[in-house]
Design a protein around this motif. Structure first.
Motif, PDB file in Angstrom:
ATOM      1  N   GLN A   1       0.614  -3.489  -6.203  1.00 55.29           N
ATOM      2  CA  GLN A   1      -0.368  -4.081  -7.125  1.00 55.29           C
ATOM      3  C   GLN A   1      -0.764  -3.071  -8.205  1.00 55.29           C
ATOM      4  O   GLN A   1      -0.872  -3.413  -9.381  1.00 55.29           O
ATOM      5  N   ARG A   2      -0.951  -1.836  -7.799  1.00 58.26           N
ATOM      6  CA  ARG A   2      -1.331  -0.792  -8.769  1.00 58.26           C
ATOM      7  C   ARG A   2      -0.296  -0.689  -9.892  1.00 58.26           C
ATOM      8  O   ARG A   2      -0.621  -0.418 -11.020  1.00 58.26           O
ATOM      9  N   GLU A   3       0.989  -0.932  -9.496  1.00 61.18           N
ATOM     10  CA  GLU A   3       2.062  -0.831 -10.493  1.00 61.18           C
ATOM     11  C   GLU A   3       2.354  -2.167 -11.166  1.00 61.18           C
ATOM     12  O   GLU A   3       3.327  -2.300 -11.894  1.00 61.18           O
ATOM     13  N   HIS A   4       1.525  -3.194 -10.900  1.00 59.57           N
ATOM     14  CA  HIS A   4       1.705  -4.552 -11.453  1.00 59.57           C
ATOM     15  C   HIS A   4       3.084  -5.110 -11.104  1.00 59.57           C
ATOM     16  O   HIS A   4       3.719  -5.775 -11.909  1.00 59.57           O
TER      17      HIS A   4
ATOM     18  N   GLU B   1       1.371  11.299   6.260  1.00 57.39           N
ATOM     19  CA  GLU B   1       1.248   9.971   5.623  1.00 57.39           C
ATOM     20  C   GLU B   1       1.207   8.843   6.648  1.00 57.39           C
ATOM     21  O   GLU B   1       0.601   7.803   6.404  1.00 57.39           O
ATOM     22  N   ASN B   2       1.894   9.051   7.774  1.00 53.99           N
ATOM     23  CA  ASN B   2       1.958   7.979   8.778  1.00 53.99           C
ATOM     24  C   ASN B   2       0.885   8.117   9.860  1.00 53.99           C
ATOM     25  O   ASN B   2       0.960   7.489  10.909  1.00 53.99           O
ATOM     26  N   CYS B   3      -0.133   8.945   9.576  1.00 51.87           N
ATOM     27  CA  CYS B   3      -1.241   9.099  10.531  1.00 51.87           C
ATOM     28  C   CYS B   3      -2.541   8.647   9.863  1.00 51.87           C
ATOM     29  O   CYS B   3      -2.864   9.106   8.761  1.00 51.87           O
TER      30      CYS B   3
ATOM     31  N   PHE C   1      -1.054  -1.385   2.986  1.00 49.71           N
ATOM     32  CA  PHE C   1      -1.094  -0.200   2.119  1.00 49.71           C
ATOM     33  C   PHE C   1       0.028  -0.274   1.072  1.00 49.71           C
ATOM     34  O   PHE C   1      -0.162   0.086  -0.081  1.00 49.71           O
ATOM     35  N   GLY C   2       1.180  -0.784   1.481  1.00 46.88           N
ATOM     36  CA  GLY C   2       2.299  -0.954   0.549  1.00 46.88           C
ATOM     37  C   GLY C   2       1.969  -1.988  -0.523  1.00 46.88           C
ATOM     38  O   GLY C   2       2.296  -1.809  -1.709  1.00 46.88           O
TER      39      GLY C   2
ATOM     40  N   ALA D   1      -7.138  -4.176  13.517  1.00 50.49           N
ATOM     41  CA  ALA D   1      -7.228  -3.916  12.074  1.00 50.49           C
ATOM     42  C   ALA D   1      -6.031  -3.071  11.643  1.00 50.49           C
ATOM     43  O   ALA D   1      -5.373  -3.354  10.636  1.00 50.49           O
ATOM     44  N   PHE D   2      -5.727  -2.031  12.449  1.00 47.28           N
ATOM     45  CA  PHE D   2      -4.628  -1.143  12.063  1.00 47.28           C
ATOM     46  C   PHE D   2      -3.263  -1.734  12.389  1.00 47.28           C
ATOM     47  O   PHE D   2      -2.329  -1.612  11.602  1.00 47.28           O
ATOM     48  N   LEU D   3      -3.148  -2.398  13.538  1.00 46.61           N
ATOM     49  CA  LEU D   3      -1.849  -3.012  13.860  1.00 46.61           C
ATOM     50  C   LEU D   3      -1.476  -4.009  12.767  1.00 46.61           C
ATOM     51  O   LEU D   3      -0.344  -4.020  12.274  1.00 46.61           O
ATOM     52  N   LEU D   4      -2.428  -4.824  12.356  1.00 49.71           N
ATOM     53  CA  LEU D   4      -2.147  -5.836  11.333  1.00 49.71           C
ATOM     54  C   LEU D   4      -1.915  -5.195   9.966  1.00 49.71           C
ATOM     55  O   LEU D   4      -1.007  -5.581   9.235  1.00 49.71           O
ATOM     56  N   ALA D   5      -2.746  -4.208   9.622  1.00 51.89           N
ATOM     57  CA  ALA D   5      -2.611  -3.576   8.301  1.00 51.89           C
ATOM     58  C   ALA D   5      -1.220  -2.958   8.154  1.00 51.89           C
ATOM     59  O   ALA D   5      -0.601  -3.047   7.086  1.00 51.89           O
ATOM     60  N   ILE D   6      -0.731  -2.363   9.243  1.00 54.47           N
ATOM     61  CA  ILE D   6       0.579  -1.709   9.164  1.00 54.47           C
ATOM     62  C   ILE D   6       1.694  -2.754   9.216  1.00 54.47           C
ATOM     63  O   ILE D   6       2.620  -2.737   8.405  1.00 54.47           O
TER      64      ILE D   6
END
Ligand code: NDP
Length: 309
Positions: A117-120, A264-266, A111-112, A101-106
């Motif tokens: 998306q938040r900033e459209h 931030e990176n943990c 997260f990026g 889950a984390f290897l793929l998410a990163i």
């Protein structure tokens, strides 16, 4: 006098599974220290979280089945002649999911993407596939072997670290405990699935972090003792490793003042990569062991008291 004491947060669920396996067996249940005090004459203890200091007050104890894979909380307090068994085969699947889950998410920068998306913002991203990268798995036991196999399924080259040679074909390259630095230096993704023993204490410290490649992700789902946390915080600030996902810590809960919380990176999870198996799965393993105990057959998951795991 109860033959078995079940000590867990939900002991009734385990007791039901055991009753099915051995009808007529006398089972006491406890979920607090106070409740346990009334049943210290039990012959068998089936438990997760039993107060270790009470073990010395159980004169009739003949077998302990721990309801987890790691036995570091109990092994030192139990008389050496009382067999200790642990769960084998109950955690590998979910813990492998946690690692990936984390290897793929990163690697897919989940997260990026959320930030964009938040900033459209419509912005193409360069993703890093796991395929072709190298995965290092430290600890190739019942759980680490599952992580290694999943790495293969993702098309990764898999390196492994353990005390003895693993089964043929499990890893592409194998390292022994004296070769930790060469092992970490060669991989871009590193999963720690080690038990807590004196030998694994701070196996990963400043020298190992400095030896890591740029962009390395470290995931620890084994035990927190394997990592020098102060050195890891320094390493993360310097970008080696580039990211860490920690499920286990030297002290749990992780103290509020730990610098790891604010990096931030943990990525922190509260020792929850494994224990999602409910009583049924673990109870089935235990019920089979109870059957073996009652008929004098060898027990499953017997802990080697000299090795410590
Ligand atoms: P196993 O006992 O099956 O495997 C342990 C592995 O670690 C073996 O491959 C062993 O080597 C290796 N190892 C032990 N000592 C060393 C050392 N000094 N250097 C290098 N390798 C070493 O354990 P499991 O796979 O079942 O579980 C691993 C750990 O995961 C548990 O001990 C527990 O602490 C943790 N865990 C965490 C959970 C969570 O929720 N976060 C849930 C469940 C477990 P060898 O093969 O040569 O013996």
């Amino acid at each position: 006098m109860a033959q078995i004491l079940v000590y867990a947060s939900e002991p009734a669920e385990y007791a039901a599974v055991l009753r099915e396996a051995a009808p007529g067996i006398e089972i006491a249940q406890a979920s607090t220290r106070q409740e346990a005090l009334a049943h210290l004459d039990a012959e068998i203890l089936l438990s997760w979280g039993f107060p270790p200091d009470l073990l010395a007050s159980m004169p009739r104890l003949r077998w302990v089945q721990w309801l987890g894979a790691g036995v570091d909380k109990v092994i030192g307090a139990l008389a050496p002649d009382v067999p200790l068994t642990r769960i084998v085969g109950g955690f590998g699947g979910v813990m492998t999911e946690h690692v990936f889950a984390f290897l793929l998410a990163i690697r897919r920068d989940v997260f990026g993407l959320r930030g964009l998306q938040r900033e459209h913002r419509w912005q193409k991203m360069m993703m890093q596939p796991l395929r072709g990268q190298r995965l290092g798995v430290a600890g190739l036991g019942s759980i680490g072997a599952d992580v290694a196999r999943m790495g293969r399924a993702f098309g990764m080259e898999v390196w492994g670290l353990s005390r003895t040679l693993p089964a043929d074909g499990l890893v592409d390259r194998h390292f022994l405990p004296g070769e930790v630095r060469a092992f970490v230096a060669g991989v871009q993704n590193l999963a720690l699935v080690l038990p807590a023993t004196t030998e694994t204490d701070k196996l990963f410290g400043s020298g190992e972090f400095a030896a890591m490649q740029e962009g390395t992700i470290l995931v620890n789902v084994g035990r927190g003792n394997a990592i020098d946390e102060a050195a890891l915080a320094e390493g993360l600030r310097a970008g080696r490793p580039a990211y860490a996902q920690l499920d286990v810590f030297q002290a749990e809960p992780l103290p509020a003042e730990s610098p790891l919380w604010d990096l931030e990176n943990c990525f922190i999870s509260a020792h929850c990569s494994g224990p999602s198996e409910k009583a049924e799965g673990l109870g089935r393993f235990t019920a089979e062991n109870l059957r073996r105990y009652l008929s004098g057959e060898p027990l499953l998951g017997l802990v080697d008291r000299t090795r410590g795991y």
